[in-house]
Write a protein that holds these residues in place. Structure first.
Motif, PDB file in Angstrom:
ATOM      1  N   LEU A  47       5.446   6.272  12.351  1.00 14.30           N
ATOM      2  CA  LEU A  47       4.810   5.144  13.254  1.00 14.30           C
ATOM      3  C   LEU A  47       3.943   3.960  12.462  1.00 14.30           C
ATOM      4  O   LEU A  47       4.257   3.024  13.089  1.00 14.30           O
ATOM      5  N   LEU A  48       3.512   4.360  11.373  1.00 13.81           N
ATOM      6  CA  LEU A  48       3.002   3.664  10.896  1.00 13.81           C
ATOM      7  C   LEU A  48       2.328   3.943   9.294  1.00 13.81           C
ATOM      8  O   LEU A  48       2.342   5.132   9.219  1.00 13.81           O
ATOM      9  N   LYS A  49       2.337   3.053   8.422  1.00 14.77           N
ATOM     10  CA  LYS A  49       1.962   3.406   6.980  1.00 14.77           C
ATOM     11  C   LYS A  49       1.056   2.645   6.389  1.00 14.77           C
ATOM     12  O   LYS A  49       0.928   1.375   6.633  1.00 14.77           O
ATOM     13  N   TYR A  50       0.056   2.978   5.580  1.00  9.91           N
ATOM     14  CA  TYR A  50      -0.730   2.226   4.506  1.00  9.91           C
ATOM     15  C   TYR A  50      -0.405   2.602   3.070  1.00  9.91           C
ATOM     16  O   TYR A  50      -0.699   3.753   2.851  1.00  9.91           O
ATOM     17  N   PHE A  51      -0.242   1.602   2.120  1.00  7.10           N
ATOM     18  CA  PHE A  51      -0.182   1.471   0.938  1.00  7.10           C
ATOM     19  C   PHE A  51      -1.176   1.107   0.157  1.00  7.10           C
ATOM     20  O   PHE A  51      -1.700   1.726  -0.892  1.00  7.10           O
ATOM     21  N   SER A  52      -1.442  -0.323   0.678  1.00 10.96           N
ATOM     22  CA  SER A  52      -2.454  -1.045  -0.087  1.00 10.96           C
ATOM     23  C   SER A  52      -2.885  -2.210   0.644  1.00 10.96           C
ATOM     24  O   SER A  52      -1.887  -2.434   1.492  1.00 10.96           O
ATOM     25  N   GLY A  53      -3.772  -3.015   0.296  1.00 12.61           N
ATOM     26  CA  GLY A  53      -4.228  -4.362   1.109  1.00 12.61           C
ATOM     27  C   GLY A  53      -5.043  -3.989   2.225  1.00 12.61           C
ATOM     28  O   GLY A  53      -5.888  -3.374   2.511  1.00 12.61           O
ATOM     29  N   ASP A  54      -4.747  -4.883   3.104  1.00  5.80           N
ATOM     30  CA  ASP A  54      -5.546  -4.906   4.385  1.00  5.80           C
ATOM     31  C   ASP A  54      -5.433  -3.515   5.026  1.00  5.80           C
ATOM     32  O   ASP A  54      -4.647  -2.634   5.326  1.00  5.80           O
ATOM     33  N   PRO A  55      -6.876  -2.870   5.037  1.00  9.10           N
ATOM     34  CA  PRO A  55      -7.109  -1.375   5.581  1.00  9.10           C
ATOM     35  C   PRO A  55      -6.738  -1.367   6.928  1.00  9.10           C
ATOM     36  O   PRO A  55      -6.472  -0.008   7.518  1.00  9.10           O
ATOM     37  N   LEU A  56      -6.400  -2.341   7.847  1.00  9.18           N
ATOM     38  CA  LEU A  56      -6.217  -2.139   9.123  1.00  9.18           C
ATOM     39  C   LEU A  56      -4.430  -2.355   9.180  1.00  9.18           C
ATOM     40  O   LEU A  56      -4.111  -3.434   8.945  1.00  9.18           O
ATOM     41  N   VAL A  57      -3.890  -1.556   9.520  1.00  6.59           N
ATOM     42  CA  VAL A  57      -2.412  -1.562   9.526  1.00  6.59           C
ATOM     43  C   VAL A  57      -1.958  -1.451  11.104  1.00  6.59           C
ATOM     44  O   VAL A  57      -2.374  -0.574  11.733  1.00  6.59           O
ATOM     45  N   LYS A  58      -0.631  -2.031  11.353  1.00  7.58           N
ATOM     46  CA  LYS A  58      -0.321  -1.937  12.705  1.00  7.58           C
ATOM     47  C   LYS A  58       1.092  -1.214  12.679  1.00  7.58           C
ATOM     48  O   LYS A  58       1.847  -1.669  11.885  1.00  7.58           O
ATOM     49  N   GLY A  59       1.493  -0.585  13.802  1.00  5.11           N
ATOM     50  CA  GLY A  59       2.576   0.012  13.780  1.00  5.11           C
ATOM     51  C   GLY A  59       3.544  -0.145  15.020  1.00  5.11           C
ATOM     52  O   GLY A  59       3.052  -1.387  15.616  1.00  5.11           O
ATOM     53  N   ILE A  60       4.522   0.440  15.337  1.00  7.71           N
ATOM     54  CA  ILE A  60       5.138   0.296  16.478  1.00  7.71           C
ATOM     55  C   ILE A  60       4.366   0.497  17.897  1.00  7.71           C
ATOM     56  O   ILE A  60       3.441   1.509  17.791  1.00  7.71           O
ATOM     57  N   LYS A  61       4.779   0.109  18.806  1.00  6.12           N
ATOM     58  CA  LYS A  61       4.526   0.535  20.222  1.00  6.12           C
ATOM     59  C   LYS A  61       2.975   0.382  20.162  1.00  6.12           C
ATOM     60  O   LYS A  61       2.141   0.878  21.255  1.00  6.12           O
ATOM     61  N   GLY A  62       2.403  -0.579  19.602  1.00  7.88           N
ATOM     62  CA  GLY A  62       0.973  -1.087  19.839  1.00  7.88           C
ATOM     63  C   GLY A  62      -0.048  -0.155  18.852  1.00  7.88           C
ATOM     64  O   GLY A  62      -1.252  -0.450  19.312  1.00  7.88           O
ATOM     65  N   PHE A  63       0.445   0.729  18.289  1.00  4.70           N
ATOM     66  CA  PHE A  63      -0.608   1.545  17.457  1.00  4.70           C
ATOM     67  C   PHE A  63      -1.068   0.834  16.306  1.00  4.70           C
ATOM     68  O   PHE A  63      -0.220  -0.045  15.778  1.00  4.70           O
ATOM     69  N   GLU A  64      -2.371   1.149  15.956  1.00  7.28           N
ATOM     70  CA  GLU A  64      -2.768   0.773  14.709  1.00  7.28           C
ATOM     71  C   GLU A  64      -3.634   1.869  14.209  1.00  7.28           C
ATOM     72  O   GLU A  64      -4.106   2.866  14.756  1.00  7.28           O
ATOM     73  N   ALA A  65      -3.783   1.961  12.668  1.00  9.49           N
ATOM     74  CA  ALA A  65      -4.890   2.820  11.973  1.00  9.49           C
ATOM     75  C   ALA A  65      -5.625   1.991  11.138  1.00  9.49           C
ATOM     76  O   ALA A  65      -4.978   0.928  10.494  1.00  9.49           O
ATOM     77  N   GLU A  66      -6.750   2.257  10.861  1.00  6.41           N
ATOM     78  CA  GLU A  66      -7.815   1.842   9.769  1.00  6.41           C
ATOM     79  C   GLU A  66      -8.074   2.786   8.884  1.00  6.41           C
ATOM     80  O   GLU A  66      -8.550   4.074   9.158  1.00  6.41           O
ATOM     81  N   PHE A  67      -7.908   2.400   7.645  1.00  4.89           N
ATOM     82  CA  PHE A  67      -8.288   3.283   6.478  1.00  4.89           C
ATOM     83  C   PHE A  67      -9.707   2.688   6.088  1.00  4.89           C
ATOM     84  O   PHE A  67      -9.912   1.712   5.849  1.00  4.89           O
ATOM     85  N   ILE A  68     -10.379   3.742   5.992  1.00  6.97           N
ATOM     86  CA  ILE A  68     -11.947   3.658   5.657  1.00  6.97           C
ATOM     87  C   ILE A  68     -11.958   4.641   4.438  1.00  6.97           C
ATOM     88  O   ILE A  68     -12.289   5.824   4.521  1.00  6.97           O
ATOM     89  N   LYS A  69     -11.861   3.874   3.243  1.00  8.25           N
ATOM     90  CA  LYS A  69     -12.036   4.813   1.897  1.00  8.25           C
ATOM     91  C   LYS A  69     -13.230   5.689   1.786  1.00  8.25           C
ATOM     92  O   LYS A  69     -13.264   6.731   1.245  1.00  8.25           O
ATOM     93  N   SER A  70     -14.391   5.059   2.138  1.00  6.84           N
ATOM     94  CA  SER A  70     -15.603   5.795   2.050  1.00  6.84           C
ATOM     95  C   SER A  70     -15.693   7.022   2.927  1.00  6.84           C
ATOM     96  O   SER A  70     -16.508   7.805   2.507  1.00  6.84           O
ATOM     97  N   LYS A  71     -14.941   6.822   3.910  1.00  8.18           N
ATOM     98  CA  LYS A  71     -15.084   8.223   4.810  1.00  8.18           C
ATOM     99  C   LYS A  71     -13.590   9.132   4.724  1.00  8.18           C
ATOM    100  O   LYS A  71     -13.663   9.912   5.423  1.00  8.18           O
ATOM    101  N   PHE A  72     -12.937   8.606   3.763  1.00  8.05           N
ATOM    102  CA  PHE A  72     -11.625   9.226   3.650  1.00  8.05           C
ATOM    103  C   PHE A  72     -10.941   9.473   4.909  1.00  8.05           C
ATOM    104  O   PHE A  72     -10.371  10.595   5.146  1.00  8.05           O
ATOM    105  N   SER A  73     -10.961   8.429   5.719  1.00  5.89           N
ATOM    106  CA  SER A  73     -10.446   8.555   7.128  1.00  5.89           C
ATOM    107  C   SER A  73      -9.202   7.636   7.260  1.00  5.89           C
ATOM    108  O   SER A  73      -9.275   6.486   6.654  1.00  5.89           O
ATOM    109  N   PHE A  74      -8.278   7.932   8.359  1.00  7.45           N
ATOM    110  CA  PHE A  74      -7.227   7.008   8.545  1.00  7.45           C
ATOM    111  C   PHE A  74      -6.844   7.417  10.040  1.00  7.45           C
ATOM    112  O   PHE A  74      -5.913   7.845  10.633  1.00  7.45           O
TER     113      PHE A  74
END
Lengths: 115, 113
Positions: A47-74
Motif C-alpha cells: 500500500l505504501l512504504k517509508y524509507f527516509s525523508g518526509d515522515p508523511l508518506v502517500k500511497g495508493i487509493k488515497g491512503f497515507e501514513a505518518e512515521f513518528i520516530k519518538s512514538k515508534f509509530s506508523f
C-alpha cells in the motif's frame, strides 16, 4: 529483533468516515516501514512504504501514513473511506542495520466498511 | 510475468500425513519468503532464502517443518507429520531486494483434520 503491534483487530466504519489504523514497532535502530493490504480473495499487496525523508508518506487509493520516530509509530490514515476499502491491513517493519531482508508483520487489522 | 505461483490453493489432509506446498517465485527475484497466516498470530515469517540459500529459518515452528529451494524457480515447504494446529494459510513471497517490496502468491489454505 524487531516486532510490530497492531492493536485494532477489527474496525467497522461507515462510508465517508475517516480512518486511522494504529501501528507501533519495537526496534531501537533505523527501520523501514510498510503497510500491506489484502482485499477479499486477493493476495497481499504493498500500500505504501517509508524509507527516509518526509515522515508523511502517500500511497495508493488515497491512503497515507505518518512515521513518528519518538512514538515508534506508523499509523495509516484515510480521510474518507469507501466500501471498496474493506480489506485486511498489515503493518510491517524491517531493520536497516540487520540487512533489510527480513520483513516482520503485525497481526493485521480487519477493516469493514458499511455502505 | 504471472507473479508468484503457489500450489495447491487448498489442501485438506489428515493428521500424520505429509504435506508439501510449492512455490514458483517471480523470475529474477533473488529472495523467497515463506509466511504462515493465522487468526491468532497474523503473518509469521517461517524461513527465507537468498539465491537459493536458506538465510533465516528461526521462524520454523519445529522439526516437522522443512523447506528447500533446489533452484531459482522453485521452492517447497514440507510438513511431516502434519498436525491440526498446522492449519493455516501459507504464503510464499519473492522480492528482488531483501524486504523492500514483497510480491505475494495467492496462498495455500491448509486444513489438517
Amino acid at each position: 529483533a524487531q516486532s510490530v503491534s497492531q492493536h485494532n483487530h477489527h474496525v467497522i466504519l461507515s462510508e465517508a468516515a475517516s480512518l486511522e489504523l494504529g501501528c507501533n514497532y519495537s526496534y531501537g535502530g533505523t527501520v523501514n516501514l510498510f503497510w500491506y493490504v489484502q482485499y477479499p480473495g486477493q493476495h497481499l499487496q504493498l500500500l505504501l512504504k517509508y524509507f527516509s525523508g518526509d515522515p508523511l508518506v502517500k500511497g495508493i487509493k488515497g491512503f497515507e501514513a505518518e512515521f513518528i520516530k519518538s512514538k515508534f509509530s506508523f499509523n495509516l490514515r484515510k480521510p474518507s473511506v469507501q466500501w471498496s476499502d474493506t480489506a485486511e491491513y498489515f503493518c510491517a517493519v524491517n531493520a536497516v542495520l540487520e540487512g533489510n531482508e527480513k520483513l516482520t508483520f503485525g497481526t493485521g487489522t480487519r477493516l469493514t466498511i458499511i455502505p | 510475468d504471472a507473479g508468484v505461483i503457489q500450489s495447491p490453493r487448498h489442501e485438506v489432509t489428515e493428521m500424520g500425513q505429509e504435506v508439501t506446498l510449492r512455490c514458483k517465485p517471480i523470475s529474477g527475484h533473488d529472495y523467497l519468503f515463506w509466511y504462515r497466516q493465522t487468526m491468532m498470530r497474523g503473518l509469521e515469517l517461517l524461513i527465507y532464502f537468498n539465491n537459493n540459500v536458506p538465510i533465516d529459518d528461526s521462524g520454523m515452528p519445529e522439526d516437522r517443518f522443512s523447506a528447500k529451494m533446489p533452484n531459482a524457480s522453485f521452492s517447497t515447504l514440507k510438513i511431516q507429520p502434519s498436525e491440526p494446529r498446522d492449519s493455516a494459510v501459507y504464503f510464499c513471497a519473492s522480492s528482488s531486494w531483501g524486504g523492500e517490496k514483497l510480491f505475494f502468491g495467492s496462498g495455500t489454505q491448509l486444513s489438517v483434520l
